[in-house]
Design an enzyme around this catalytic site. Structure first.
Site, PDB file in Angstrom:
ATOM      1  N   ASN A  67       0.804  -1.218   0.000  1.00 23.25           N
ATOM      2  CA  ASN A  67       0.000   0.000   0.000  1.00 23.25           C
ATOM      3  C   ASN A  67       0.839   1.271   0.000  1.00 23.25           C
ATOM      4  O   ASN A  67       0.303   2.364  -0.172  1.00 23.25           O
ATOM      5  CB  ASN A  67      -0.959  -0.001   1.192  1.00 23.25           C
ATOM      6  CG  ASN A  67      -2.048  -1.047   1.037  1.00 23.25           C
ATOM      7  OD1 ASN A  67      -2.369  -1.464  -0.072  1.00 23.25           O
ATOM      8  ND2 ASN A  67      -2.603  -1.490   2.155  1.00 23.25           N
ATOM      9  N   CYS A 161     -10.337  -5.281  -4.949  1.00 21.02           N
ATOM     10  CA  CYS A 161     -11.196  -6.223  -4.239  1.00 21.02           C
ATOM     11  C   CYS A 161     -12.613  -5.697  -4.108  1.00 21.02           C
ATOM     12  O   CYS A 161     -12.840  -4.501  -3.888  1.00 21.02           O
ATOM     13  CB  CYS A 161     -10.629  -6.502  -2.843  1.00 21.02           C
ATOM     14  SG  CYS A 161      -9.160  -7.533  -2.837  1.00 21.02           S
ATOM     15  N   ARG A 166     -16.269   2.161  -2.873  1.00 19.75           N
ATOM     16  CA  ARG A 166     -15.110   3.015  -2.628  1.00 19.75           C
ATOM     17  C   ARG A 166     -15.184   4.160  -3.642  1.00 19.75           C
ATOM     18  O   ARG A 166     -14.490   4.161  -4.655  1.00 19.75           O
ATOM     19  CB  ARG A 166     -13.813   2.221  -2.748  1.00 19.75           C
ATOM     20  CG  ARG A 166     -13.676   1.174  -1.660  1.00 19.75           C
ATOM     21  CD  ARG A 166     -12.288   0.587  -1.597  1.00 19.75           C
ATOM     22  NE  ARG A 166     -12.123  -0.462  -2.582  1.00 19.75           N
ATOM     23  CZ  ARG A 166     -11.019  -1.211  -2.667  1.00 19.75           C
ATOM     24  NH1 ARG A 166     -10.012  -1.016  -1.850  1.00 19.75           N
ATOM     25  NH2 ARG A 166     -10.909  -2.154  -3.573  1.00 19.75           N
ATOM     26  N   ASP A 356      -7.893  -3.734   7.150  1.00 15.51           N
ATOM     27  CA  ASP A 356      -7.199  -4.791   6.413  1.00 15.51           C
ATOM     28  C   ASP A 356      -6.757  -5.952   7.296  1.00 15.51           C
ATOM     29  O   ASP A 356      -6.259  -6.961   6.787  1.00 15.51           O
ATOM     30  CB  ASP A 356      -5.981  -4.219   5.680  1.00 15.51           C
ATOM     31  CG  ASP A 356      -6.365  -3.508   4.395  1.00 15.51           C
ATOM     32  OD1 ASP A 356      -7.551  -3.575   4.011  1.00 15.51           O
ATOM     33  OD2 ASP A 356      -5.486  -2.883   3.772  1.00 15.51           O
ATOM     34  N   ARG A 451      -1.990 -11.070  -4.634  1.00 12.79           N
ATOM     35  CA  ARG A 451      -2.021  -9.625  -4.859  1.00 12.79           C
ATOM     36  C   ARG A 451      -1.324  -8.870  -3.734  1.00 12.79           C
ATOM     37  O   ARG A 451      -0.807  -7.769  -3.961  1.00 12.79           O
ATOM     38  CB  ARG A 451      -3.471  -9.122  -4.967  1.00 12.79           C
ATOM     39  CG  ARG A 451      -4.197  -9.555  -6.236  1.00 12.79           C
ATOM     40  CD  ARG A 451      -5.586  -8.937  -6.323  1.00 12.79           C
ATOM     41  NE  ARG A 451      -5.480  -7.515  -6.047  1.00 12.79           N
ATOM     42  CZ  ARG A 451      -6.106  -6.899  -5.050  1.00 12.79           C
ATOM     43  NH1 ARG A 451      -6.871  -7.568  -4.219  1.00 12.79           N
ATOM     44  NH2 ARG A 451      -5.953  -5.605  -4.874  1.00 12.79           N
TER      45      ARG A 451
END
Length: 479
Positions: A67, A161, A166, A356, A451
């Site tokens: 990230n 995902c 979002r 997460d 991923r």
């Protein structure tokens, strides 16, 4: 928390363009690979087979943050000349992001040990390959840098995902506050700077401290004319890491890690050398792995402040966490006189508990005593792992955005099962549950896991787990 990490934390806190080349369409979409090891294709039919009941021990290395790496790779578009990046993880999302950049004409050289050189001087268009951008959420990060540097950008709506809505409203509103004209056309965001191809500084208050919007606007404002003040921004470590990358390139970003960013735009930035921070979500996943298998092992590198909310919860449950070296921790959940105790948690923006890690934590709570609750306040779709955990024998009741998890003495007993990862963190939670379950577990949907976790089964096997990657048998068509 001070008794666990505080001494260590104190040391570690640390007008529309008509330029001809921008009128070109993007080259043919390219699929690249990290050359340090073979990357697994995003659509490979594979599964993980897990033998449960093993105890873990030893040491595990934590990779660079996915990230952080994704927006920093996009941030190289703000810079003239080559940028040298260290600690880039070997992940399918990173591979896709590099392909997004290459579709713009960017030159990328992948070296060994996570080193990558990105040269953006040969950019030949302002529209990246739509098919690539639509595969990952991070592909949308290129919008701000392209628009800021060249005055125009056309970027497809993002993928990623399926864990809930979002929206990109904050991105669009924020860019408009910097003098951009932004429209949605045919599934793409079309933007240009109204002020002679350059954005202008402005003030913008985010309705919600969105990480993606904060990072996009930070990159755009770094090349805008004048001063920009962004309020109610995200405080996540990944935002701080991007700000440090930009400042190393000659930008002026102040306040990263607080709720307000002050950015004095520069006409030009140069390619810097930067090391990506360790992945706090990967570290947190291994911390939970130690707890759910009632094991003891160490990990590094870890920045303690980044995992402090999880460390507090695990410590309260009965785990023992200590500094093992200058940049590492050891976590122990070896059975003692009492079992690990359940607890309640609510996700939220940093420094609150990270969304997460919510699915992985829920898997752990099924093995603890008592009844626990998990409230999800970030993504409304992040409870889809519950059905898969129930296939193990977990007893979980979902009420809106809150899940009640009944511990092992209240009905949750984990047995090996055949389950499917529906998203990245769901996949991690299923692997953890499989290691704690009795018998053999098969986890399909492995492409989701690839991923965001570099060599997950190899690292866990290095600690003593018994996990193998196998092809999924596809039944032959009936004549």
């Amino acid at each position: 928390m001070a008794s666990i990490f505080q001494p260590w934390i104190n040391k570690s806190i640390h007008k529309k363009s008509t330029t001809n080349f921008l009128r070109k369409t993007h080259p043919v979409c390219q699929i690249s690979t990290l050359q340090t090891s073979p990357i697994r294709t995003p659509f490979s039919e594979q599964k993980l087979v897990i033998v449960g009941g093993t105890t873990l021990s030893g040491h595990v290395n934590i990779s660079g943050s996915k990230n952080s790496a994704l927006p920093i790779l996009a941030g190289t578009l703000c810079c003239s000349g080559p940028s040298k990046l260290h600690n880039i993880p070997n992940l399918s999302d990173i591979t896709t992001m590099m392909s997004v950049l290459r579709s713009l004409g960017v030159r990328i050289e992948v070296l060994s040990n996570g080193e990558v050189i990105v040269d953006t001087d040969a950019i030949s268009c302002f529209e990246p390959c739509s098919d690539l951008v639509s595969k990952i959420r991070g592909g949308f990060f290129v919008l701000g840098p392209i628009l800021a540097r060249f005055g125009e950008a056309v970027v497809a709506l993002p993928g990623g995902c399926d864990i809930g809505a979002r929206p990109i409203d904050l991105y669009i509103q924020g860019l408009r506050s910097l003098g951009a004209v932004v429209e949605l056309k045919n599934g793409k965001v079309c933007a240009h700077a109204a002020n002679e191809r350059r954005l202008v500084g402005g003030n913008f208050l985010l309705d919600y401290p969105s990480v993606g919007a904060t990072e996009t606007l930070m990159m755009a404002a770094s090349l805008a004319s004048g001063k920009t003040v962004l309020s109610n921004v995200a405080k996540e470590p990944e935002v701080v890491d991007l700000a440090e990358f930009l400042n190393a390139s000659g930008a002026s970003v102040e306040g990263a890690g607080s709720s307000t960013l002050v950015i004095n735009g520069k006409k030009k930035l140069h390619g810097p050398e930067h090391t990506v921070i360790p992945d706090r979500i990967e570290a947190g996943t291994y911390m939970i792995a130690a707890a759910i298998t009632r094991s003891c092992f160490s990990m590094s590198p870890v920045i303690p402040l980044h995992v402090s909310s999880l460390a507090e919860k695990l410590s309260a449950a009965g785990c023992r966490i200590r500094q093992s070296k200058s940049n590492g921790i050891e976590i122990s959940a070896v059975p003692s006189k009492s079992s690990l105790r359940g607890f309640d948690v609510r996700t939220g923006p940093f420094p609150q508990f990270p969304t997460d890690l919510q699915p992985q934590l829920m898997a752990l709570l099924t093995t603890c005593t008592g009844t626990s609750s998990v409230e999800e306040s970030v993504f409304e779709g992040r409870m889809r792992h519950v059905r898969e955990l129930e296939r193990f024998g977990a007893r979980i009741q979902v009420r809106g955005s809150t899940a009640l998890i009944y511990g092992k003495e209240r009905g949750s007993t984990l047995y090996g099962s055949r389950v499917t990862a529906t998203d990245l963190r769901c996949g991690a939670s299923l692997v953890l549950a499989g290691m704690a379950a009795e018998g053999i577990t098969e986890v399909e949907g492995v492409s989701h896991i690839d991923r965001g976790y570099e060599d997950l089964e190899m690292k866990l096997n290095g600690l003593g787990a018994r996990i193998s990657r196998q092809k999924v048998s596809i039944p032959s068509a009936v004549a």
